[in-house]
Design a protein around this motif. Structure first.
Motif, mmCIF file in Angstrom:
data_model
loop_
_atom_site.group_PDB
_atom_site.id
_atom_site.type_symbol
_atom_site.label_atom_id
_atom_site.label_comp_id
_atom_site.label_asym_id
_atom_site.label_seq_id
_atom_site.Cartn_x
_atom_site.Cartn_y
_atom_site.Cartn_z
ATOM 1 N N LYS A 160 -8.820 14.650 5.934
ATOM 2 C CA LYS A 160 -9.450 14.896 4.633
ATOM 3 C C LYS A 160 -8.998 16.204 3.989
ATOM 4 O O LYS A 160 -9.030 16.335 2.775
ATOM 5 C CB LYS A 160 -10.969 14.819 4.733
ATOM 6 N N HIS A 215 -9.817 9.377 8.642
ATOM 7 C CA HIS A 215 -10.326 9.955 7.385
ATOM 8 C C HIS A 215 -10.874 11.364 7.628
ATOM 9 O O HIS A 215 -10.571 12.291 6.866
ATOM 10 C CB HIS A 215 -11.424 9.085 6.777
ATOM 11 N N ASP A 245 -3.238 15.950 1.886
ATOM 12 C CA ASP A 245 -3.032 15.053 0.744
ATOM 13 C C ASP A 245 -2.630 13.656 1.192
ATOM 14 O O ASP A 245 -2.156 12.864 0.379
ATOM 15 C CB ASP A 245 -1.941 15.623 -0.179
ATOM 16 N N CYS A 246 -2.812 13.335 2.450
ATOM 17 C CA CYS A 246 -2.404 12.035 2.978
ATOM 18 C C CYS A 246 -3.301 10.905 2.475
ATOM 19 O O CYS A 246 -4.529 11.032 2.480
ATOM 20 C CB CYS A 246 -2.489 12.021 4.507
ATOM 21 N N LYS A 247 -2.662 9.838 2.097
ATOM 22 C CA LYS A 247 -3.373 8.609 1.771
ATOM 23 C C LYS A 247 -3.633 7.877 3.093
ATOM 24 O O LYS A 247 -2.732 7.761 3.925
ATOM 25 C CB LYS A 247 -2.501 7.746 0.849
ATOM 26 N N VAL A 248 -4.843 7.404 3.312
ATOM 27 C CA VAL A 248 -5.170 6.655 4.526
ATOM 28 C C VAL A 248 -5.110 5.168 4.198
ATOM 29 O O VAL A 248 -5.784 4.696 3.270
ATOM 30 C CB VAL A 248 -6.558 7.045 5.078
ATOM 31 N N ILE A 249 -4.298 4.446 4.959
ATOM 32 C CA ILE A 249 -4.078 3.013 4.744
ATOM 33 C C ILE A 249 -4.493 2.252 5.992
ATOM 34 O O ILE A 249 -4.056 2.581 7.097
ATOM 35 C CB ILE A 249 -2.583 2.742 4.433
ATOM 36 N N ASP A 286 3.225 11.404 3.512
ATOM 37 C CA ASP A 286 2.507 11.000 2.310
ATOM 38 C C ASP A 286 1.296 10.136 2.645
ATOM 39 O O ASP A 286 0.320 10.110 1.892
ATOM 40 C CB ASP A 286 3.418 10.178 1.383
ATOM 41 N N ALA A 287 1.379 9.396 3.758
ATOM 42 C CA ALA A 287 0.309 8.473 4.125
ATOM 43 C C ALA A 287 0.181 8.378 5.634
ATOM 44 O O ALA A 287 1.120 8.696 6.378
ATOM 45 C CB ALA A 287 0.589 7.081 3.557
ATOM 46 N N LEU A 298 5.652 5.617 -2.054
ATOM 47 C CA LEU A 298 5.590 6.728 -1.103
ATOM 48 C C LEU A 298 6.906 6.818 -0.337
ATOM 49 O O LEU A 298 7.643 5.832 -0.229
ATOM 50 C CB LEU A 298 4.428 6.528 -0.122
ATOM 51 N N GLU A 314 0.812 -1.220 0.000
ATOM 52 C CA GLU A 314 0.000 0.000 0.000
ATOM 53 C C GLU A 314 0.846 1.272 0.000
ATOM 54 O O GLU A 314 0.391 2.317 -0.448
ATOM 55 C CB GLU A 314 -0.948 0.016 1.196
#
Length: 166
Positions: free
Chosen positions: A123, A119, A126-130, A104-105, A17, A13
Protein backbone atom coordinates in the motif's frame (compact mmCIF):
# COMPACT_ATOMS: atom_id res chain seq x y z
CA UNK A 1 -8.38 -29.31 2.10
CA UNK A 2 -6.96 -26.71 -0.24
CA UNK A 3 -8.90 -23.94 -1.90
CA UNK A 4 -9.59 -24.54 -5.59
CA UNK A 5 -9.09 -21.71 -8.09
CA UNK A 6 -9.99 -20.64 -11.60
CA UNK A 7 -7.54 -18.53 -13.59
CA UNK A 8 -8.29 -14.88 -14.29
CA UNK A 9 -7.19 -12.85 -17.33
CA UNK A 10 -4.04 -11.13 -16.13
CA UNK A 11 -2.96 -10.03 -19.63
CA UNK A 12 -5.75 -7.47 -19.93
CA UNK A 13 -5.04 -6.27 -16.37
CA UNK A 14 -1.39 -5.51 -17.15
CA UNK A 15 -2.10 -3.71 -20.43
CA UNK A 16 0.04 -0.60 -20.59
CA UNK A 17 2.37 -1.72 -17.81
CA UNK A 18 5.99 -2.71 -18.35
CA UNK A 19 6.73 -4.91 -15.33
CA UNK A 20 5.04 -7.19 -12.85
CA UNK A 21 6.09 -9.28 -9.89
CA UNK A 22 4.22 -12.59 -9.67
CA UNK A 23 3.58 -13.42 -6.01
CA UNK A 24 2.32 -16.97 -5.61
CA UNK A 25 1.02 -18.74 -2.57
CA UNK A 26 2.78 -22.08 -2.94
CA UNK A 27 0.07 -24.34 -1.52
CA UNK A 28 -3.51 -24.01 -2.78
CA UNK A 29 -2.71 -22.61 -6.25
CA UNK A 30 -0.06 -25.30 -6.71
CA UNK A 31 -2.50 -28.03 -5.68
CA UNK A 32 -5.09 -26.58 -8.08
CA UNK A 33 -2.67 -26.64 -11.01
CA UNK A 34 -1.38 -30.14 -10.20
CA UNK A 35 -4.92 -31.50 -9.92
CA UNK A 36 -5.98 -29.75 -13.14
CA UNK A 37 -2.95 -31.22 -14.97
CA UNK A 38 -3.50 -34.61 -13.31
CA UNK A 39 0.13 -34.66 -12.19
CA UNK A 40 1.75 -35.18 -8.80
CA UNK A 41 1.69 -32.11 -6.58
CA UNK A 42 5.27 -32.85 -5.43
CA UNK A 43 7.84 -35.39 -6.57
CA UNK A 44 10.17 -35.43 -3.57
CA UNK A 45 13.12 -37.12 -5.28
CA UNK A 46 12.78 -35.25 -8.56
CA UNK A 47 12.05 -31.66 -7.55
CA UNK A 48 12.08 -31.98 -3.74
CA UNK A 49 9.83 -29.23 -2.31
CA UNK A 50 8.73 -27.71 -5.61
CA UNK A 51 5.53 -28.51 -7.44
CA UNK A 52 6.68 -29.17 -11.02
CA UNK A 53 3.24 -28.49 -12.56
CA UNK A 54 3.01 -25.16 -10.71
CA UNK A 55 6.56 -24.17 -11.67
CA UNK A 56 5.62 -24.87 -15.32
CA UNK A 57 2.44 -22.81 -14.88
CA UNK A 58 4.52 -19.89 -13.57
CA UNK A 59 6.96 -20.14 -16.51
CA UNK A 60 4.04 -20.17 -18.98
CA UNK A 61 2.50 -17.11 -17.31
CA UNK A 62 5.82 -15.29 -17.50
CA UNK A 63 6.15 -16.20 -21.18
CA UNK A 64 2.62 -15.00 -21.96
CA UNK A 65 3.23 -11.72 -20.18
CA UNK A 66 6.59 -11.28 -21.93
CA UNK A 67 4.82 -11.74 -25.30
CA UNK A 68 2.60 -8.85 -24.24
CA UNK A 69 5.52 -6.58 -23.36
CA UNK A 70 5.55 -7.12 -19.60
CA UNK A 71 8.78 -8.13 -17.89
CA UNK A 72 8.22 -10.37 -14.88
CA UNK A 73 9.88 -12.06 -11.96
CA UNK A 74 8.47 -14.53 -9.47
CA UNK A 75 8.69 -13.77 -5.76
CA UNK A 76 10.19 -16.90 -4.23
CA UNK A 77 9.28 -18.73 -1.05
CA UNK A 78 11.50 -21.72 -0.34
CA UNK A 79 10.81 -22.63 3.26
CA UNK A 80 7.59 -24.70 3.66
CA UNK A 81 6.10 -22.47 6.37
CA UNK A 82 6.36 -19.58 3.88
CA UNK A 83 4.24 -21.42 1.32
CA UNK A 84 1.07 -20.08 2.93
CA UNK A 85 1.00 -16.38 2.05
CA UNK A 86 -1.70 -15.63 4.60
CA UNK A 87 0.73 -16.65 7.36
CA UNK A 88 3.89 -14.90 6.19
CA UNK A 89 6.18 -13.49 8.84
CA UNK A 90 6.83 -9.77 9.09
CA UNK A 91 10.28 -10.39 7.61
CA UNK A 92 8.84 -12.07 4.53
CA UNK A 93 6.34 -9.22 4.14
CA UNK A 94 9.13 -6.63 4.34
CA UNK A 95 11.06 -8.53 1.69
CA UNK A 96 8.01 -8.40 -0.60
CA UNK A 97 7.60 -4.68 0.05
CA UNK A 98 11.23 -4.03 -0.95
CA UNK A 99 10.87 -6.21 -4.06
CA UNK A 100 7.52 -4.74 -5.16
CA UNK A 101 8.92 -1.20 -5.34
CA UNK A 102 10.74 -2.21 -8.55
CA UNK A 103 7.54 -3.16 -10.43
CA UNK A 104 4.45 -1.53 -11.89
CA UNK A 105 2.20 -4.33 -10.64
CA UNK A 106 2.04 -7.33 -8.37
CA UNK A 107 0.09 -10.37 -9.60
CA UNK A 108 -1.25 -12.40 -6.70
CA UNK A 109 -1.83 -16.12 -7.18
CA UNK A 110 -3.85 -17.13 -4.16
CA UNK A 111 -7.03 -16.59 -2.20
CA UNK A 112 -8.63 -13.41 -0.97
CA UNK A 113 -6.51 -13.59 2.18
CA UNK A 114 -3.35 -13.74 0.06
CA UNK A 115 -4.55 -10.71 -1.89
CA UNK A 116 -5.21 -8.88 1.38
CA UNK A 117 -1.69 -9.71 2.55
CA UNK A 118 -0.23 -8.20 -0.63
CA UNK A 119 -2.50 -5.13 -0.48
CA UNK A 120 -1.32 -4.46 3.08
CA UNK A 121 2.32 -4.92 2.14
CA UNK A 122 2.40 -2.79 -1.02
CA UNK A 123 0.00 0.00 0.00
CA UNK A 124 2.93 2.38 0.45
CA UNK A 125 4.15 1.73 -3.11
CA UNK A 126 2.68 2.64 -6.50
CA UNK A 127 2.15 -1.02 -7.41
CA UNK A 128 -1.13 -2.10 -8.88
CA UNK A 129 -2.37 -5.32 -7.23
CA UNK A 130 -3.84 -7.82 -9.71
CA UNK A 131 -5.62 -11.03 -8.77
CA UNK A 132 -4.45 -13.87 -11.00
CA UNK A 133 -6.87 -16.46 -9.67
CA UNK A 134 -10.31 -16.49 -8.09
CA UNK A 135 -11.69 -18.88 -5.53
CA UNK A 136 -13.98 -21.51 -7.06
CA UNK A 137 -14.50 -23.68 -4.00
CA UNK A 138 -12.77 -26.02 -1.61
CA UNK A 139 -11.15 -29.16 -2.91
CA UNK A 140 -12.30 -32.40 -1.34
CA UNK A 141 -9.73 -35.04 -2.23
CA UNK A 142 -7.72 -37.99 -1.02
CA UNK A 143 -4.04 -37.38 -0.39
CA UNK A 144 -1.92 -40.16 -1.86
CA UNK A 145 1.74 -41.05 -1.56
CA UNK A 146 3.23 -43.06 -4.41
CA UNK A 147 6.73 -44.46 -4.61
CA UNK A 148 9.31 -43.07 -5.10
CA UNK A 149 8.00 -40.14 -3.08
CA UNK A 150 5.25 -38.56 -5.15
CA UNK A 151 2.45 -36.70 -3.41
CA UNK A 152 -0.83 -36.51 -5.34
CA UNK A 153 -4.47 -35.67 -4.80
CA UNK A 154 -7.05 -38.15 -6.09
CA UNK A 155 -10.84 -38.42 -6.33
CA UNK A 156 -11.11 -34.64 -6.29
CA UNK A 157 -14.40 -32.82 -6.00
CA UNK A 158 -14.87 -29.09 -5.81
CA UNK A 159 -17.20 -28.11 -3.00
CA UNK A 160 -18.72 -24.64 -3.46
CA UNK A 161 -18.24 -22.12 -0.71
CA UNK A 162 -21.64 -20.98 0.59
CA UNK A 163 -21.30 -17.43 -0.80
CA UNK A 164 -20.64 -18.90 -4.26
CA UNK A 165 -23.88 -20.94 -4.20
CA UNK A 166 -26.04 -17.79 -4.37
Amino acid sequence: MPIHFEDLDVVSEVAGLSSALIVPCKMCPAVTVAERERKPFIELFKSFLKSAPFEQYLREMQSLLKENGVNTDVFKSYIPHQWFMCMWTSGKRRKLQRSAKKYDAVIVLGCESATETVHDVVKSTDCKVIEGMETAGIMNAQLRFHLPGNVSFENCKIVPISQHKK
